[in-house]
Design a protein around this motif. Structure first.
Motif, PDB file in Angstrom:
ATOM      1  N   ALA A 122       0.822  -1.209   0.000  1.00 54.36           N
ATOM      2  CA  ALA A 122       0.000   0.000   0.000  1.00 54.36           C
ATOM      3  C   ALA A 122       0.859   1.263   0.000  1.00 54.36           C
ATOM      4  CB  ALA A 122      -0.947   0.002   1.197  1.00 54.36           C
ATOM      5  N   ALA A 123       2.060   1.173   0.567  1.00 51.32           N
ATOM      6  CA  ALA A 123       2.991   2.319   0.603  1.00 51.32           C
ATOM      7  C   ALA A 123       3.812   2.414  -0.680  1.00 51.32           C
ATOM      8  CB  ALA A 123       3.905   2.203   1.817  1.00 51.32           C
ATOM      9  N   GLY A 124       3.580   1.504  -1.633  1.00 52.48           N
ATOM     10  CA  GLY A 124       4.284   1.550  -2.914  1.00 52.48           C
ATOM     11  C   GLY A 124       5.650   0.886  -2.916  1.00 52.48           C
ATOM     12  N   LYS A 125       5.950   0.108  -1.898  1.00 48.19           N
ATOM     13  CA  LYS A 125       7.245  -0.577  -1.849  1.00 48.19           C
ATOM     14  C   LYS A 125       7.243  -1.754  -2.825  1.00 48.19           C
ATOM     15  CE  LYS A 125       8.680   2.165   1.333  1.00 48.19           C
ATOM     16  NZ  LYS A 125       9.742   3.128   1.093  1.00 48.19           N
ATOM     17  N   ARG A 126       8.405  -2.073  -3.351  1.00 50.28           N
ATOM     18  CA  ARG A 126       8.527  -3.156  -4.328  1.00 50.28           C
ATOM     19  C   ARG A 126       9.123  -4.432  -3.753  1.00 50.28           C
ATOM     20  NH1 ARG A 126       7.859  -1.195  -9.630  1.00 50.28           N
ATOM     21  NH2 ARG A 126       7.816   1.065  -9.687  1.00 50.28           N
ATOM     22  N   ARG A 127       9.726  -4.311  -2.556  1.00 45.40           N
ATOM     23  CA  ARG A 127      10.366  -5.487  -1.959  1.00 45.40           C
ATOM     24  C   ARG A 127      10.357  -5.364  -0.444  1.00 45.40           C
ATOM     25  NH1 ARG A 127      16.520  -7.220  -3.457  1.00 45.40           N
ATOM     26  NH2 ARG A 127      15.558  -8.578  -4.981  1.00 45.40           N
ATOM     27  N   MET A 128      10.159  -6.511   0.199  1.00 50.52           N
ATOM     28  CA  MET A 128      10.282  -6.589   1.657  1.00 50.52           C
ATOM     29  C   MET A 128      11.567  -7.352   1.944  1.00 50.52           C
ATOM     30  SD  MET A 128       9.025  -5.973   4.705  1.00 50.52           S
ATOM     31  CE  MET A 128       7.270  -5.650   4.495  1.00 50.52           C
ATOM     32  N   VAL A 129      12.395  -6.801   2.815  1.00 50.67           N
ATOM     33  CA  VAL A 129      13.624  -7.473   3.214  1.00 50.67           C
ATOM     34  C   VAL A 129      13.643  -7.601   4.738  1.00 50.67           C
ATOM     35  CG1 VAL A 129      15.006  -6.798   1.216  1.00 50.67           C
ATOM     36  CG2 VAL A 129      14.913  -5.287   3.189  1.00 50.67           C
ATOM     37  N   LEU A 130      14.377  -8.569   5.201  1.00 54.63           N
ATOM     38  CA  LEU A 130      14.516  -8.756   6.638  1.00 54.63           C
ATOM     39  C   LEU A 130      15.821  -9.468   6.908  1.00 54.63           C
ATOM     40  CD1 LEU A 130      13.892 -11.983   7.634  1.00 54.63           C
ATOM     41  CD2 LEU A 130      11.771 -11.351   6.501  1.00 54.63           C
ATOM     42  N   SER A 131      16.290  -9.330   8.115  1.00 54.00           N
ATOM     43  CA  SER A 131      17.443 -10.111   8.540  1.00 54.00           C
ATOM     44  C   SER A 131      17.046 -10.903   9.770  1.00 54.00           C
ATOM     45  CB  SER A 131      18.665  -9.218   8.819  1.00 54.00           C
ATOM     46  OG  SER A 131      18.383  -8.223   9.754  1.00 54.00           O
ATOM     47  N   THR A 132      17.625 -12.097   9.880  1.00 52.35           N
ATOM     48  CA  THR A 132      17.291 -13.000  10.959  1.00 52.35           C
ATOM     49  C   THR A 132      18.539 -13.748  11.407  1.00 52.35           C
ATOM     50  OG1 THR A 132      15.817 -14.809  11.636  1.00 52.35           O
ATOM     51  CG2 THR A 132      16.594 -14.850   9.372  1.00 52.35           C
ATOM     52  N   ASP A 133      18.618 -14.018  12.666  1.00 48.53           N
ATOM     53  CA  ASP A 133      19.738 -14.769  13.210  1.00 48.53           C
ATOM     54  C   ASP A 133      19.647 -16.224  12.734  1.00 48.53           C
ATOM     55  OD1 ASP A 133      21.062 -16.503  15.421  1.00 48.53           O
ATOM     56  OD2 ASP A 133      21.728 -14.459  15.882  1.00 48.53           O
ATOM     57  N   ARG A 134      20.790 -16.833  12.523  1.00 47.80           N
ATOM     58  CA  ARG A 134      20.832 -18.229  12.076  1.00 47.80           C
ATOM     59  C   ARG A 134      20.048 -19.165  12.988  1.00 47.80           C
ATOM     60  NH1 ARG A 134      24.363 -19.130   8.132  1.00 47.80           N
ATOM     61  NH2 ARG A 134      25.911 -17.547   7.686  1.00 47.80           N
ATOM     62  N   ARG A 135      19.965 -18.813  14.270  1.00 46.64           N
ATOM     63  CA  ARG A 135      19.280 -19.670  15.246  1.00 46.64           C
ATOM     64  C   ARG A 135      17.758 -19.607  15.154  1.00 46.64           C
ATOM     65  NH1 ARG A 135      22.388 -16.989  20.151  1.00 46.64           N
ATOM     66  NH2 ARG A 135      22.008 -15.260  18.734  1.00 46.64           N
ATOM     67  N   MET A 136      17.228 -18.643  14.437  1.00 44.82           N
ATOM     68  CA  MET A 136      15.774 -18.437  14.377  1.00 44.82           C
ATOM     69  C   MET A 136      15.158 -19.287  13.256  1.00 44.82           C
ATOM     70  SD  MET A 136      15.570 -14.392  15.193  1.00 44.82           S
ATOM     71  CE  MET A 136      16.210 -13.749  16.730  1.00 44.82           C
ATOM     72  N   THR A 137      15.307 -20.589  13.392  1.00 42.90           N
ATOM     73  CA  THR A 137      14.892 -21.502  12.321  1.00 42.90           C
ATOM     74  C   THR A 137      13.376 -21.555  12.149  1.00 42.90           C
ATOM     75  OG1 THR A 137      15.026 -23.356  13.857  1.00 42.90           O
ATOM     76  CG2 THR A 137      16.979 -22.911  12.509  1.00 42.90           C
ATOM     77  N   THR A 138      12.616 -21.399  13.200  1.00 42.82           N
ATOM     78  CA  THR A 138      11.158 -21.394  13.066  1.00 42.82           C
ATOM     79  C   THR A 138      10.725 -20.204  12.213  1.00 42.82           C
ATOM     80  OG1 THR A 138      10.888 -22.498  15.182  1.00 42.82           O
ATOM     81  CG2 THR A 138       8.967 -21.332  14.323  1.00 42.82           C
ATOM     82  N   ALA A 139      11.296 -19.040  12.479  1.00 46.67           N
ATOM     83  CA  ALA A 139      10.977 -17.853  11.686  1.00 46.67           C
ATOM     84  C   ALA A 139      11.399 -18.049  10.227  1.00 46.67           C
ATOM     85  CB  ALA A 139      11.663 -16.625  12.276  1.00 46.67           C
ATOM     86  N   GLN A 140      12.560 -18.634  10.025  1.00 46.12           N
ATOM     87  CA  GLN A 140      13.020 -18.858   8.647  1.00 46.12           C
ATOM     88  C   GLN A 140      12.069 -19.766   7.876  1.00 46.12           C
ATOM     89  OE1 GLN A 140      17.113 -20.111   9.180  1.00 46.12           O
ATOM     90  NE2 GLN A 140      17.419 -18.362  10.535  1.00 46.12           N
ATOM     91  N   ARG A 141      11.543 -20.793   8.538  1.00 44.11           N
ATOM     92  CA  ARG A 141      10.565 -21.669   7.863  1.00 44.11           C
ATOM     93  C   ARG A 141       9.310 -20.884   7.485  1.00 44.11           C
ATOM     94  NH1 ARG A 141      12.481 -25.305  11.737  1.00 44.11           N
ATOM     95  NH2 ARG A 141      10.684 -24.968  13.093  1.00 44.11           N
ATOM     96  N   LEU A 142       8.862 -19.986   8.362  1.00 45.90           N
ATOM     97  CA  LEU A 142       7.707 -19.142   8.061  1.00 45.90           C
ATOM     98  C   LEU A 142       8.001 -18.278   6.840  1.00 45.90           C
ATOM     99  CD1 LEU A 142       4.981 -17.691   8.621  1.00 45.90           C
ATOM    100  CD2 LEU A 142       6.248 -16.217  10.209  1.00 45.90           C
ATOM    101  N   TYR A 143       9.150 -17.600   6.835  1.00 51.68           N
ATOM    102  CA  TYR A 143       9.483 -16.723   5.719  1.00 51.68           C
ATOM    103  C   TYR A 143       9.523 -17.498   4.401  1.00 51.68           C
ATOM    104  CZ  TYR A 143      11.045 -13.880   9.691  1.00 51.68           C
ATOM    105  OH  TYR A 143      11.130 -13.197  10.882  1.00 51.68           O
ATOM    106  N   GLU A 144      10.144 -18.653   4.419  1.00 53.77           N
ATOM    107  CA  GLU A 144      10.237 -19.457   3.199  1.00 53.77           C
ATOM    108  C   GLU A 144       8.855 -19.924   2.752  1.00 53.77           C
ATOM    109  OE1 GLU A 144      13.171 -22.357   4.314  1.00 53.77           O
ATOM    110  OE2 GLU A 144      14.786 -20.860   4.228  1.00 53.77           O
ATOM    111  N   ARG A 145       8.003 -20.312   3.669  1.00 53.28           N
ATOM    112  CA  ARG A 145       6.640 -20.731   3.327  1.00 53.28           C
ATOM    113  C   ARG A 145       5.863 -19.580   2.685  1.00 53.28           C
ATOM    114  NH1 ARG A 145       5.029 -22.148   8.119  1.00 53.28           N
ATOM    115  NH2 ARG A 145       3.509 -20.541   8.502  1.00 53.28           N
ATOM    116  N   LEU A 146       6.146 -18.340   3.099  1.00 50.61           N
ATOM    117  CA  LEU A 146       5.458 -17.173   2.550  1.00 50.61           C
ATOM    118  C   LEU A 146       6.084 -16.679   1.244  1.00 50.61           C
ATOM    119  CD1 LEU A 146       4.702 -15.215   5.836  1.00 50.61           C
ATOM    120  CD2 LEU A 146       3.099 -16.494   4.408  1.00 50.61           C
TER     121      LEU A 146
END
Length: 168
Positions: free
Chosen positions: A119-143
């Motif tokens: 809605a704000a006109g952005k073209r990409r979402m980026v994020l950084s995550t610690d290697r230990r945050m594997t549950t979050a990484q699975r969520l990001y990949e699923r999305l």
């Protein structure tokens, strides 16, 4: 994971100042007590008012209005520390109450960030995550997020962050 049909309703909205203490406690509990961040990062985790000044602070509320998750959406400025252009948005400090994990709260918060960035006109979402945050990484990949290893970085010695992105 989607919430079950009999799960309590969840809503995402902007955090209010009276939510800040709960967000700070929840963030510290998950990141520090969960061994996902060092004690040195604790001050930033507790600085909810500072996050709210630099990002759109969103919360997930259960059907009784309790904060059960939070995320800081960065649509402009350098608070995301991972954006490289004005076309990119980022989010930080995604946290879900451990008692509510597995109910789709994290996915709901990420989806809200994606919708607001579009809605704000952005073209990409980026994020950084610690290697230990594997549950979050699975969520990001699923999305649909993919790794951008060329943008991985170290905010401090011994802290290796992975970068993910999703074209909007």
């Amino acid at each position: 994971m989607s919430p079950s049909p009999d799960a309590p309703a969840l809503a995402v909205d902007r955090a209010r100042p009276d939510d800040f203490a709960r967000i700070g406690q929840l963030t510290c509990d998950v990141y520090l007590d969960g061994g996902l961040a060092s004690a040195a990062y604790g001050e930033q985790l507790r600085d909810v008012a500072g996050r709210a000044d630099r990002a759109e602070l969103l919360v997930a509320r259960d059907d009784e209005g309790r904060v059960v998750g939070s995320v800081a959406l960065v649509l402009e400025g350098d608070f995301g520390e991972v954006t490289e252009s004005d076309d990119e948005a980022a989010f930080r400090m995604l946290v879900v109450d451990p008692a509510g994990q597995g109910r789709g709260i994290g996915e709901l918060l990420v989806t809200a960030c994606l919708e607001r960035a579009r809605a704000a006109g952005k073209r990409r979402m980026v994020l950084s995550t610690d290697r230990r945050m594997t549950t979050a990484q699975r969520l990001y990949e699923r999305l649909g997020f993919t790794r951008l290893p060329e943008r991985d970085w170290q905010p401090a010695p011994g802290i290796d962050l992975l970068v993910y992105a999703l074209d909007l």
